[in-house]
Design an enzyme around this catalytic site. Structure first.
Site, PDB file in Angstrom:
ATOM      1  N   SER A  38      27.128 -57.443  48.225  1.00 27.54           N
ATOM      2  CA  SER A  38      26.855 -58.769  47.665  1.00 27.54           C
ATOM      3  C   SER A  38      26.202 -59.674  48.712  1.00 27.54           C
ATOM      4  CB  SER A  38      28.155 -59.358  47.118  1.00 27.54           C
ATOM      5  OG  SER A  38      27.909 -60.410  46.225  1.00 27.54           O
ATOM      6  N   ASP A 183      28.132 -55.950  40.669  1.00 29.70           N
ATOM      7  CA  ASP A 183      28.451 -56.301  42.054  1.00 29.70           C
ATOM      8  C   ASP A 183      29.336 -55.251  42.743  1.00 29.70           C
ATOM      9  OD1 ASP A 183      29.705 -57.703  44.357  1.00 29.70           O
ATOM     10  OD2 ASP A 183      28.764 -59.476  43.491  1.00 29.70           O
TER      11      ASP A 183
END
Length: 292
Positions: A38, A183
């Site tokens: 991320s 993610d």
């Protein structure tokens, strides 16, 4: 001094990572290999592409992050339409603007695909929800019938940064079907294990930058309602995989940066907040390097 770096996720809290990188660069540390999830994946990509800490700071300071939020247009201007999009599209924002921004910034350094970087230089983590497993990019792309060398880094980065429900997930076309990817923080928000070798030896020191306190320093969750329960559940699941790798032995190689007062999706951060986050990263790194 050449080292390898692993950077944790944390959304807009990632400004603190840039502050830490500034100090490391000033002290003569250079990253041979980088990895992240991320927000940490963003820093890893920019470092791998050849950006200096000063260039990254300027790039991020000049950027209006709210323009990267791209909701789908709708014919009917009703507030509930965004929730219909969330239901059917699985995210409030498309994520195309974010991916195009990644593409633009990497292209400025002549980096488009993984073939533009030395082999093994960059590793990113994403989550395959269709098959319930973690993806390490570019290593695992061949399992999906994709050519790692020609895969766009901007797309890989978009996969690693796809905050569930916030951004629409990436849909990888695999054979006659598709794989939903979100993610990497869902399964490994801090992949400190990623450069481990079977024999336990390391090619060079591995330094981790983690956007949180040490486990024993974190306050417990106050669970008074369903929302509190969901937050505690998601955070526990997100951290459980990585915590087993953060032993007392490896803690000495991790810079913990507490950023509890900020939200990962606070896309309207003002200059004061950005500066505060960067200063947290700098001060924690200066303190850490005194004994590392």
């Amino acid at each position: 001094m050449l080292i390898d770096g692993v950077f944790s996720g944390g959304g807009l809290k990632g400004f603190a990572l840039v502050g830490a990188y500034q100090v490391l660069e000033e002290q003569g540390y250079r990253f041979q290999r980088v990895a992240g999830t991320s927000a940490g994946a963003i820093l890893a990509c920019f470092i791998a592409a050849g950006y200096s800490s000063k260039e990254i700071e300027e790039m991020l300071s000049e950027q209006d992050f709210q323009v990267l939020l791209d909701p789908r247009k709708t014919i009917l201007p009703f507030p509930f339409m965004k929730w219909l999009h969330l239901y059917w599209r699985l995210g409030l924002y498309q994520g195309k603007a974010l991916e195009n921004w990644f593409l633009e910034k990497l292209a400025a350094k002549g980096v488009y695909t993984f073939s533009d970087l030395p082999q093994g230089k960059l590793k990113l983590v994403a989550s395959d929800l269709t098959n319930g497993k973690m993806i390490v990019l570019p290593d695992d792309l061949e399992r999906y019938g994709l050519v790692a060398e020609s895969f766009p880094i901007a797309r890989a980065l978009r996969m690693s940064c796809g905050i569930p429900f916030f951004f629409e997930p990436v849909r990888l076309k695999v054979g006659s079907g598709e794989t939903i990817v979100v993610d990497g923080g869902v399964l490994s928000n801090f992949p400190i294990w990623i450069f481990d070798k079977p024999d336990g030896k390391k090619d060079r020191p591995v330094l981790g930058l983690k956007l949180s306190r040490r486990q024993e320093e974190r306050p417990g969750f106050k669970i008074n309602n369903g929302l509190n329960l969901f937050e505690a559940l998601f955070t526990t699941m997100k951290n459980a995989h990585d915590e087993k790798y953060i032993s007392r032995k490896s803690e000495k190689d991790i810079i913990f940066i507490p950023v509890d007062d900020y939200s990962a999706t606070q896309f309207d951060l003002d200059e004061e907040a950005k500066d505060s986050l960067m200063e947290k990263g700098r001060s924690r790194t200066v303190q850490f390097l005194k004994t590392w």
